[in-house]
Design an enzyme around this catalytic site. Structure first.
Site, PDB file in Angstrom:
ATOM      1  N   LYS A 184       0.850  -1.186   0.000  1.00 43.79           N
ATOM      2  CA  LYS A 184       0.000   0.000   0.000  1.00 43.79           C
ATOM      3  C   LYS A 184       0.887   1.237   0.000  1.00 43.79           C
ATOM      4  CE  LYS A 184      -1.826   2.725   2.854  1.00 43.79           C
ATOM      5  NZ  LYS A 184      -1.606   3.957   2.044  1.00 43.79           N
ATOM      6  N   GLY A 236       6.778   4.826   8.508  1.00 45.94           N
ATOM      7  CA  GLY A 236       5.956   6.032   8.603  1.00 45.94           C
ATOM      8  C   GLY A 236       6.092   6.658   9.969  1.00 45.94           C
ATOM      9  N   SER A 237       5.013   7.281  10.428  1.00 45.88           N
ATOM     10  CA  SER A 237       5.081   8.055  11.664  1.00 45.88           C
ATOM     11  C   SER A 237       5.052   7.138  12.892  1.00 45.88           C
ATOM     12  CB  SER A 237       3.918   9.040  11.720  1.00 45.88           C
ATOM     13  OG  SER A 237       2.692   8.341  11.715  1.00 45.88           O
ATOM     14  N   THR A 238       5.625   7.628  13.969  1.00 46.10           N
ATOM     15  CA  THR A 238       5.629   6.876  15.224  1.00 46.10           C
ATOM     16  C   THR A 238       4.201   6.697  15.743  1.00 46.10           C
ATOM     17  OG1 THR A 238       7.887   7.515  15.729  1.00 46.10           O
ATOM     18  CG2 THR A 238       6.531   6.896  17.598  1.00 46.10           C
ATOM     19  N   GLY A 241       2.706   3.881  13.866  1.00 46.62           N
ATOM     20  CA  GLY A 241       3.409   2.665  14.300  1.00 46.62           C
ATOM     21  C   GLY A 241       2.817   2.128  15.598  1.00 46.62           C
ATOM     22  N   CYS A 292      13.853  10.018   7.162  1.00 46.89           N
ATOM     23  CA  CYS A 292      13.662   9.612   8.557  1.00 46.89           C
ATOM     24  C   CYS A 292      14.951   9.715   9.359  1.00 46.89           C
ATOM     25  CB  CYS A 292      13.061   8.219   8.640  1.00 46.89           C
ATOM     26  SG  CYS A 292      13.909   7.018   7.621  1.00 46.89           S
TER      27      CYS A 292
HETATM   28  P1  NAD Z   1       1.686   8.252   8.271  1.00 51.22           P
HETATM   29  O1  NAD Z   1       2.428   7.423   9.238  1.00 51.22           O
HETATM   30  O2  NAD Z   1       0.305   8.668   8.586  1.00 51.22           O
HETATM   31  O3  NAD Z   1       1.650   7.532   6.844  1.00 51.22           O
HETATM   32  C1  NAD Z   1       2.559   6.524   6.410  1.00 51.22           C
HETATM   33  C2  NAD Z   1       1.783   5.417   5.699  1.00 51.22           C
HETATM   34  O4  NAD Z   1       0.902   4.791   6.621  1.00 51.22           O
HETATM   35  C3  NAD Z   1       0.901   5.887   4.546  1.00 51.22           C
HETATM   36  O5  NAD Z   1       0.871   4.883   3.550  1.00 51.22           O
HETATM   37  C4  NAD Z   1      -0.465   6.002   5.195  1.00 51.22           C
HETATM   38  O6  NAD Z   1      -1.542   5.893   4.293  1.00 51.22           O
HETATM   39  C5  NAD Z   1      -0.447   4.818   6.137  1.00 51.22           C
HETATM   40  N1  NAD Z   1      -1.322   4.927   7.307  1.00 51.22           N
HETATM   41  C6  NAD Z   1      -1.791   6.052   7.897  1.00 51.22           C
HETATM   42  N2  NAD Z   1      -2.554   5.745   8.966  1.00 51.22           N
HETATM   43  C7  NAD Z   1      -2.559   4.393   9.065  1.00 51.22           C
HETATM   44  C8  NAD Z   1      -3.154   3.457   9.968  1.00 51.22           C
HETATM   45  N3  NAD Z   1      -3.879   3.869  11.002  1.00 51.22           N
HETATM   46  N4  NAD Z   1      -2.940   2.131   9.784  1.00 51.22           N
HETATM   47  C9  NAD Z   1      -2.175   1.701   8.762  1.00 51.22           C
HETATM   48  N5  NAD Z   1      -1.598   2.533   7.862  1.00 51.22           N
HETATM   49  C10 NAD Z   1      -1.778   3.866   8.012  1.00 51.22           C
HETATM   50  O7  NAD Z   1       2.563   9.530   7.993  1.00 51.22           O
HETATM   51  P2  NAD Z   1       2.036  10.968   7.443  1.00 51.22           P
HETATM   52  O8  NAD Z   1       0.793  11.402   8.119  1.00 51.22           O
HETATM   53  O9  NAD Z   1       1.988  10.864   5.978  1.00 51.22           O
HETATM   54  O10 NAD Z   1       3.256  11.877   7.898  1.00 51.22           O
HETATM   55  C11 NAD Z   1       3.239  12.386   9.230  1.00 51.22           C
HETATM   56  C12 NAD Z   1       4.591  12.370   9.858  1.00 51.22           C
HETATM   57  O11 NAD Z   1       5.133  11.052   9.853  1.00 51.22           O
HETATM   58  C13 NAD Z   1       5.663  13.174   9.149  1.00 51.22           C
HETATM   59  O12 NAD Z   1       5.580  14.521   9.459  1.00 51.22           O
HETATM   60  C14 NAD Z   1       6.901  12.531   9.684  1.00 51.22           C
HETATM   61  O13 NAD Z   1       7.186  13.051  10.951  1.00 51.22           O
HETATM   62  C15 NAD Z   1       6.525  11.074   9.806  1.00 51.22           C
HETATM   63  N6  NAD Z   1       7.004  10.287   8.648  1.00 51.22           N
HETATM   64  C16 NAD Z   1       8.048   9.459   8.819  1.00 51.22           C
HETATM   65  C17 NAD Z   1       8.536   8.744   7.734  1.00 51.22           C
HETATM   66  C18 NAD Z   1       9.701   7.830   7.857  1.00 51.22           C
HETATM   67  O14 NAD Z   1      10.411   7.630   6.889  1.00 51.22           O
HETATM   68  N7  NAD Z   1       9.924   7.204   9.002  1.00 51.22           N
HETATM   69  C19 NAD Z   1       7.960   8.881   6.484  1.00 51.22           C
HETATM   70  C20 NAD Z   1       6.846   9.721   6.337  1.00 51.22           C
HETATM   71  C21 NAD Z   1       6.386  10.418   7.435  1.00 51.22           C
END
Ligand code: NAD
Ligand code: MN
Length: 487
Positions: A184, A236-238, A241, A292
């Site tokens: 995804k 993705g975001s903490t 996670g 990240c």
């Molecule tokens: P996010 O964690 O919301 O999104 C990352 C991925 O997870 C996307 O594909 C999103 O659709 C999916 N996702 C979102 N909510 C989900 C859920 N509840 N269950 C499963 N999947 C889900 O990140 P964001 O809102 O796009 O960005 C926000 C912050 O996250 C950024 O400002 C940054 O601090 C951090 N971030 C970190 C990384 C990294 O490389 N570690 C990458 C992007 C963003």
């Protein structure tokens, strides 16, 4: 500038077919000017269910399960070659979708993706169990061995900052281990994953081995909750996670998490400043700070502090700010209006809490989501600039007086993804590397992940490791077989 870039069709790719379906439609925006470049369907539970059925069937299909490893390896090399043949289109798609400079996507994102598939292709035929001697049985009475079996169906959820690279970081080890995958991509940047699906199909992977479901967090959540998935690999975001960990408590799916960071760049008094200053600038401003493991907190000796900050600011001034597709651009926009507004709000919040603005801190221009390279200065460890991940081109700089305090200062963070150290002392380099809470320490170099070197986080930066043999541990289950042979 977008007119001549061919975008792949915006559909889910399930069981070797392009399909529609979903409960909503999500617009995809060009971050360089805020215009809409397309739209994607947001997959719902039915879409996810169809993808899981396809991936489960493919996992048990002898065509994939009994495929000799060298044949699987050949498919992965064929995919790498197809990515190579389509490199320029993929680089353009990545720059259009995410906003990153084409100079960067064509020299970093696309080549890394190729490298990762080739590196893990080699692992297909190297993954093996061990032959073991039981400790509690007479020699020759038992035969024991371990097998490395694929964990099953993998749900790979990736963010928008390195859409293609991070998809490859998950797909390559998963396929090498013999898993099947549902990817995804992030809703902001779906197009390179769609192009990848085309190439995976062309490479000849059996239907259902790779599936792609489009959508936002709700689609991601549906994957996380689906009982037919064996493992979630998330970047993705903490915050998300942590929500994934809560969701999988009911079925104990395997989970690996690559999360946020607030990684330090530490410049020691004896550092080669010709190396350290441009290095510190790159570590925070590359990819508009959306990395990240970006070096977003700078620790520099108080006596050299002003000179170092002036140096970093003048390096940043040389970065041409512009749309990703302009070949001259070195600093593109951040990915969305939401990210831009959030970053600028955090800068304001930091200043309200006493940080001083050394440079930048504002939007650049009035169209697109550009932020000027910024430096905030604070010695208050509670300041948002010191603690929070901004995920933009914003450096938080803090002077130090005593070298002995530096590791504790740098470790004062809930994160522990990486650290960047500049020194000419071998002894200091080793000592600091030992004491930093960081999954990766780069010394006199930065931002250079390697497929043969594990990558991941201490503390709230994640669970598990990507890359290298370590990644394969997370895509396999170890089975021990103990057999009596003297009966
Ligand atoms: P996010 O964690 O919301 O999104 C990352 C991925 O997870 C996307 O594909 C999103 O659709 C999916 N996702 C979102 N909510 C989900 C859920 N509840 N269950 C499963 N999947 C889900 O990140 P964001 O809102 O796009 O960005 C926000 C912050 O996250 C950024 O400002 C940054 O601090 C951090 N971030 C970190 C990384 C990294 O490389 N570690 C990458 C992007 C963003
Ligand atoms: Mn989100």
């Amino acid at each position: 500038m977008t007119a001549n870039i061919e975008l792949p069709p915006s559909q889910h790719y399930i069981n070797g077919e392009w399909v529609g379906g979903g409960d909503r439609v999500i617009p995809v925006i060009n971050p360089a000017d805020g215009t809409q470049i397309g739209e994607i369907p947001s997959g719902d539970q039915h879409t996810v269910g169809a993808a899981v059925s396809a991936a489960r069937a493919a996992f048990h299909n002898p065509h994939w399960r009994n495929m000799p490893p060298m044949v699987r390896e050949g498919l992965m090399h064929r995919l790498a070659s197809l990515i190579e043949e389509n490199a320029s289109q993929l680089g353009q798609i990545e720059s259009l979708d995410n906003g990153k400079p084409i100079a960067f996507s064509s020299s970093v994102d696309v080549p890394m993706t190729i490298t990762w598939f080739r590196y893990f292709a080699g692992w297909c035929s190297k993954l093996s169990g061990k032959s073991l001697s039981p400790a509690l049985q007479p020699l020759d009475s038992h035969h024991a061995y371990t097998r490395r079996q694929p964990v099953g169906v993998v749900g790979a959820i990736v963010p928008w900052n390195f859409p293609l690279v991070l998809a490859a970081w998950k797909l390559a080890p998963a396929l090498a281990a013999g898993c099947t995958v549902i990817l995804k991509p992030a809703e902001q940047t779906p197009y390179s994953a769609l192009k990848l699906a085309e190439l995976i199909s062309e490479a000849g992977f059996p239907p259902g081995v790779f599936n792609l479901v489009l959508g936002d967090g709700q689609t991601g959540q549906a994957l996380v909750e689906h009982p037919g998935i064996n493992k979630i690999s998330f970047t993705g975001s903490t915050a998300v996670g942590k929500s994934i960990v809560r969701s999988v408590a009911h079925d104990l799916k395997r989970v690996t998490l690559e999360l946020g960071g607030k990684s330090p760049t530490i410049i020691l008094p004896d550092a080669d400043m010709e190396l350290a200053i441009p290095g510190a600038a790159q570590a925070v401003y590359a990819n508009a700070g959306q990395i990240c493991f970006a070096g977003t907190r700078l620790f520099a000796p108080r006596k050299q502090f002003d000179r170092i900050l002036e140096g970093i600011a003048s390096v940043a001034e040389t970065f041409k700010i512009g749309p990703g597709l302009d070949p001259e651009t070195l600093l593109g926009p951040v990915v969305s209006q939401k990210q831009m507004d959030g970053i600028l709000a955090r800068v304001d919040d930091s200043v309200r809490h006493g940080a001083s603005l050394f440079t930048g801190g504002t939007r650049h221009g009035d169209s697109g989501y550009f932020i000027s390279p910024s430096i905030l200065v604070t010695e208050d460890r509670q300041n948002p600039a010191f603690r929070e991940e901004f995920f933009g081109p914003v450096l938080c700089a803090t002077p130090y007086d005593d070298l002995n305090d530096v590791a504790a200062l740098a470790n004062d963070s809930s994160y522990g993804l990486a650290a960047h150290v500049y020194t000419s002392s071998l002894q200091q380099a080793h000592q600091l590397s030992n004491s930093l809470d960081a999954g990766t320490v780069w010394v006199n170099t930065q931002l250079s992940p390697d497929p043969n070197i594990p990558f991941g986080g201490f503390k709230q930066s994640g669970w598990g490791r990507e890359n290298a043999e370590d990644a394969l541990d997370h895509y396999t289950e170890t089975k021990s077989v103990i057999m009596k042979v003297d009966c």
